[in-house]
Design a protein around this motif. Structure first.
Motif, PDB file in Angstrom:
ATOM      1  N   MET A   1       0.819  -1.166   0.037  1.00  0.00           N
ATOM      2  CA  MET A   1       0.149  -0.026   0.011  1.00  0.00           C
ATOM      3  C   MET A   1       0.827   1.230   0.062  1.00  0.00           C
ATOM      4  O   MET A   1       1.990   1.364   0.988  1.00  0.00           O
ATOM      5  N   GLU A  17     -10.615  -5.456   3.810  1.00  0.00           N
ATOM      6  CA  GLU A  17      -9.525  -4.821   4.196  1.00  0.00           C
ATOM      7  C   GLU A  17      -9.751  -3.223   3.809  1.00  0.00           C
ATOM      8  O   GLU A  17     -10.445  -2.741   3.272  1.00  0.00           O
ATOM      9  N   ASP A 206      -5.667  -6.104  -2.926  1.00  0.00           N
ATOM     10  CA  ASP A 206      -5.593  -6.289  -1.526  1.00  0.00           C
ATOM     11  C   ASP A 206      -6.678  -6.711  -0.704  1.00  0.00           C
ATOM     12  O   ASP A 206      -6.844  -6.480   0.588  1.00  0.00           O
TER      13      ASP A 206
END
Length: 214
Positions: A1, A17, A206
């Motif tokens: 990230m 997430e 993600d």
């Protein structure tokens, strides 16, 4: 990230997430599968987050009550709603539009309330729209709804907010749903199970793969 994860939007109690500021999700599922509750739960943030609700299917006060029922806190300085029932409410936090077909009026109320929240020093706003399906029913055309959603998600991206917009795929065709997905960063599907419901995310990196129990 690549960004500081502390600035990302988190979702307590959901198998999701954190997502980057400016993210908008199309939340797709049958209303009886718990789709509305899941979408509302994505709007529950911390003390720094504001909330802006679009009550297209229901009245503003009822939608606020549903938000509170899933854990949302009603802080009048950080929360507002656009009500499309045509009924006037004695509440400055709820702005009324005469009909779900008045997309221009809805957009004007949205911009005004967003600015009001920023005037209250609320710089993180979670926006929820309930639902896109009703907008389609009242307009009979996809293009005005598409333009409205494009403007809404563009505003959310520019303001580094978050948005969850609900749609029922069973009441429209796949081509329309595919077109409506385009302004969004990803899609959150919800389905009913024997023990409750499951969700999955498509289009965002993600995130957990496959169906996850809620």
């Amino acid at each position: 990230m690549s960004q500081d994860t502390q600035e990302w939007y988190t979702f307590e109690g959901l198998p999701l997430e954190p997502v980057a500021p400016g993210t908008s999700l199309l939340v797709a599922g049958d209303p009886f599968a718990g789709t509305t509750d899941v979408a509302l739960r994505t709007l529950v943030g911390d003390a720094h987050d504001g909330v802006l609700l679009f009550a297209i299917d229901d009245s503003g006060p009822n939608l606020v009550e549903q938000y509170a029922a899933v854990g949302g806190t009603f802080d009048r300085s950080r929360m507002a709603a656009v009500d499309c029932s045509g009924e006037e409410w004695a509440d400055d936090n709820i702005r009324t539009v005469g009909s779900p077909s008045d997309l221009t009026g809805i957009g004007i109320r949205f911009s005004s309330l967003y600015e009001d929240l920023y005037d209250q020093q609320v710089t993180r706003v979670r926006t929820g729209l309930f639902s896109v399906s009703t907008l389609l029913t009242f307009t009979d055309e996809i293009q005005p709804v598409y333009r409205f959603l494009h403007t809404l998600t563009g505003r959310v991206q520019a303001a580094e907010g978050f948005a969850a917009c609900v749609v029922d795929p069973s009441v429209t065709d796949d081509q329309t749903i595919n077109s409506l997905e385009q302004p969004f960063d990803g899609r959150l599907d919800v389905r009913e199970t024997d023990g409750g419901c499951e969700l999955r995310v498509r289009g965002l990196a993600d995130q957990p793969t496959g169906w996850q129990s809620v």
